[in-house]
Scaffold this motif. Structure first.
Motif, PDB file in Angstrom:
ATOM      1  N   THR A 150       0.778  -1.310  -0.071  1.00 40.58           N
ATOM      2  CA  THR A 150       0.045  -0.054  -0.056  1.00 40.58           C
ATOM      3  C   THR A 150       0.986   1.219   0.063  1.00 40.58           C
ATOM      4  O   THR A 150       1.947   1.542   0.727  1.00 40.58           O
ATOM      5  N   ALA A 151       0.285   2.160  -0.996  1.00 41.20           N
ATOM      6  CA  ALA A 151       1.241   3.541  -0.831  1.00 41.20           C
ATOM      7  C   ALA A 151       0.397   4.624  -0.741  1.00 41.20           C
ATOM      8  O   ALA A 151      -0.878   4.641  -1.250  1.00 41.20           O
ATOM      9  N   PRO A 185       3.759   7.762  -5.786  1.00 40.44           N
ATOM     10  CA  PRO A 185       5.020   6.871  -6.132  1.00 40.44           C
ATOM     11  C   PRO A 185       5.020   6.599  -7.811  1.00 40.44           C
ATOM     12  O   PRO A 185       4.076   6.916  -8.245  1.00 40.44           O
ATOM     13  N   THR A 186       6.156   6.681  -8.121  1.00 42.06           N
ATOM     14  CA  THR A 186       6.522   6.179  -9.424  1.00 42.06           C
ATOM     15  C   THR A 186       6.463   5.029  -9.813  1.00 42.06           C
ATOM     16  O   THR A 186       6.361   3.947  -8.773  1.00 42.06           O
ATOM     17  N   VAL A 201       9.836  -1.489  -6.843  1.00 46.81           N
ATOM     18  CA  VAL A 201      10.642  -1.913  -5.445  1.00 46.81           C
ATOM     19  C   VAL A 201       9.862  -2.337  -4.470  1.00 46.81           C
ATOM     20  O   VAL A 201       9.919  -3.220  -3.513  1.00 46.81           O
ATOM     21  N   GLY A 202       8.382  -1.562  -4.216  1.00 46.00           N
ATOM     22  CA  GLY A 202       7.922  -1.784  -2.881  1.00 46.00           C
ATOM     23  C   GLY A 202       7.163  -3.007  -2.927  1.00 46.00           C
ATOM     24  O   GLY A 202       6.838  -3.844  -1.909  1.00 46.00           O
ATOM     25  N   THR A 203       6.729  -3.494  -4.230  1.00 42.09           N
ATOM     26  CA  THR A 203       6.131  -4.796  -4.143  1.00 42.09           C
ATOM     27  C   THR A 203       7.067  -6.057  -4.330  1.00 42.09           C
ATOM     28  O   THR A 203       6.524  -7.222  -4.206  1.00 42.09           O
ATOM     29  N   GLY A 204       8.487  -5.625  -4.399  1.00 40.02           N
ATOM     30  CA  GLY A 204       9.178  -6.766  -4.582  1.00 40.02           C
ATOM     31  C   GLY A 204       9.314  -7.344  -5.867  1.00 40.02           C
ATOM     32  O   GLY A 204      10.342  -8.238  -6.003  1.00 40.02           O
ATOM     33  N   GLY A 255      -5.653   7.027   0.756  1.00 38.59           N
ATOM     34  CA  GLY A 255      -5.754   8.514   1.065  1.00 38.59           C
ATOM     35  C   GLY A 255      -6.488   9.309  -0.012  1.00 38.59           C
ATOM     36  O   GLY A 255      -6.721   8.668  -1.089  1.00 38.59           O
ATOM     37  N   ALA A 256      -6.686  10.495   0.346  1.00 38.11           N
ATOM     38  CA  ALA A 256      -7.235  11.110  -0.674  1.00 38.11           C
ATOM     39  C   ALA A 256      -6.472  11.733  -1.752  1.00 38.11           C
ATOM     40  O   ALA A 256      -5.273  11.661  -1.781  1.00 38.11           O
TER      41      ALA A 256
END
Length: 430
Positions: free
Chosen positions: A354-355, A361-362, A368-371, A429-430
């Motif tokens: 989750t971002a 996020p780009t 990278v965040g998801t692996g 988030g909004a």
């Protein structure tokens, strides 16, 4: 599946399907089945708000008997569920009566689609053992039931003996469970002429205790039939995933996750599962087993298994949704055509993170965040090599960031690296 239909005898079909592990007297049971309609039962205790696929095997076994002309009784243990069958490792937590009663209703509703309750003479029955146990006094129970049991035999039961050897020991309540289950067989024999109990082979001690009780009280020799415990190829317990038990309730195991469980079946075991959990005919199953040996990469047997079992439990529409989601996740379908529930279930089965929208996020951040990428350098190489996709669209620039219109159902993105590696991103988030 009786001889009169031109197909295999019911017991021969059960044996071919690997569904007979133990029997009190298989020849005598065959004679009784051939002589006319047999009434049989199998029970489930409400220890959770849903049945799981182990229970499904028992319900399908009842259904096989019913299709062969016999009368099944599905018992939901409103009484035994208040005590619980002894676990080998620790004392069961006793649930409140209100909770158990609620679960009885839920399990009864779950099992109804698997049996025919309007079949005429052999219409299925749904019973609750609380109906004949609740009004029974402790004194009457000990005099009329307890006197027929020998403690030595009860102590020999594996779950009991293991608990006796532990520091925790076993309570008298759990120790008495076998008496309660045996009394069910006696009552069902008296009320409905029930002469056969089926259950998992891990319940064999309880099943035969029931036949022994009826023999002592009524002088009748009844039948017990134990089905094998289905396992994985390595012998470990079947029906568990990394996220837990495979439940029949769609709110506890989504139809998509349910479908994926079956389609991921090991090649070595898919034939076993097809025989036990589906209504496919012998010739079709044997053909699927042959295809698995010759072309395992095609996974035809797994697809047939997943389709058949998911349709039985959740309906054909959920099969179609699950297959559409599987195709769409890996670039062979349109993600935007998936409804929110199916998409959420599919994303839950792949790596995800989750971002915050405010962080903007780009594509590099998300890979990278998801692996899907081990670092920012690896993410950039994936993009440069043409292997980065968002919602099945190729992303060609490192600074790409999603706009609101890119989000599926206003929340999700599906990332893919190459053809086989997918992950989900939820923007919060909004």
């Amino acid at each position: 599946m009786t001889a009169s239909t031109g197909g295999p005898h019911l017991l021969d079909d059960l044996a071919w399907r690997g569904l007979i592990a133990q029997s009190t007297d298989l020849d005598a049971l065959r004679r009784d089945l051939d002589a006319g309609m047999v009434t049989l039962y199998s029970g489930i205790d409400p220890t959770a708000p849903s049945a799981h696929i182990g229970h499904l095997l028992q319900w399908l076994t009842l259904a096989r008997f019913q299709r062969a002309g016999h009368r099944p009784i599905a018992l939901v243990g409103g009484a035994t569920g208040l005590i619980g069958d002894p676990k080998p490792t620790s004392e069961r937590v006793l649930n409140d009566r209100e909770v158990v009663s609620e679960w009885v209703d839920k399990l009864g509703a779950q099992l109804r689609p698997f049996l025919d309750f309007d079949a005429g003479e052999n219409a299925a029955l749904l019973v609750n053992n609380l109906d004949w146990t609740e009004g029974l006094s402790a004194l009457d129970f000990l005099r009329d039931v307890g006197k027929h049991f020998r403690v030595g035999r009860m102590l020999a039961k594996e779950a009991v003996s293991r608990r006796m050897e532990s520091d925790e020991g076993i309570s008298y309540a759990e120790f008495s469970y076998q008496l309660l289950q045996s009394y069910d067989f006696l009552e069902l024999h008296r009320r409905y002429g029930c002469t056969l109990q089926t259950g998992g082979s891990d319940q064999w001690g309880n099943l035969t205790a029931g036949t022994d009780l009826v023999h002592r009280v009524e002088g009748r020799s009844l039948h017990a039939l134990g089905t094998p415990l289905i396992t994985k190829a390595d012998g470990t317990k079947f029906g568990k995933t990394e996220s837990g038990t495979v439940w029949l309730d769609p709110s506890m195991t989504s139809p998509y996750a349910f479908y994926q469980f079956w389609i991921q079946a090991e090649d070595a075991m898919v034939g076993t599962y097809l025989r036990a959990f589906t209504w496919l005919e012998r010739e079709e199953i044997e053909e699927l087993e042959r295809l698995t040996e010759e072309k395992p990469q095609a996974r035809e047997a797994q697809r047939a298994l997943a389709r058949a079992v998911t349709a039985q439990v959740h309906g054909q529409q959920e099969v179609e949704r699950a297959e559409a989601a599987s195709r769409a996740l890996f670039g062979r379908g349109e993600l935007r055509e998936l409804d929110a529930a199916t998409l959420a279930a599919a994303v839950a089965e792949i790596p995800s993170y989750t971002a915050e929208r405010s962080e903007h996020p780009t594509i590099v951040d998300m890979l990278v965040g998801t692996g899907l990428a081990t670092g920012r350098g690896a993410a950039r190489r994936t993009i440069a090599e043409g292997g980065a996709y968002v919602n099945n669209a190729k992303i060609e620039t490192e600074d790409w960031a999603p706009a609101d219109g890119d989000l599926l159902h206003g929340r999700w993105l599906v990332l893919r690296r190459g053809k086989r590696n997918a992950a989900g991103v939820e923007l919060a988030g909004a």
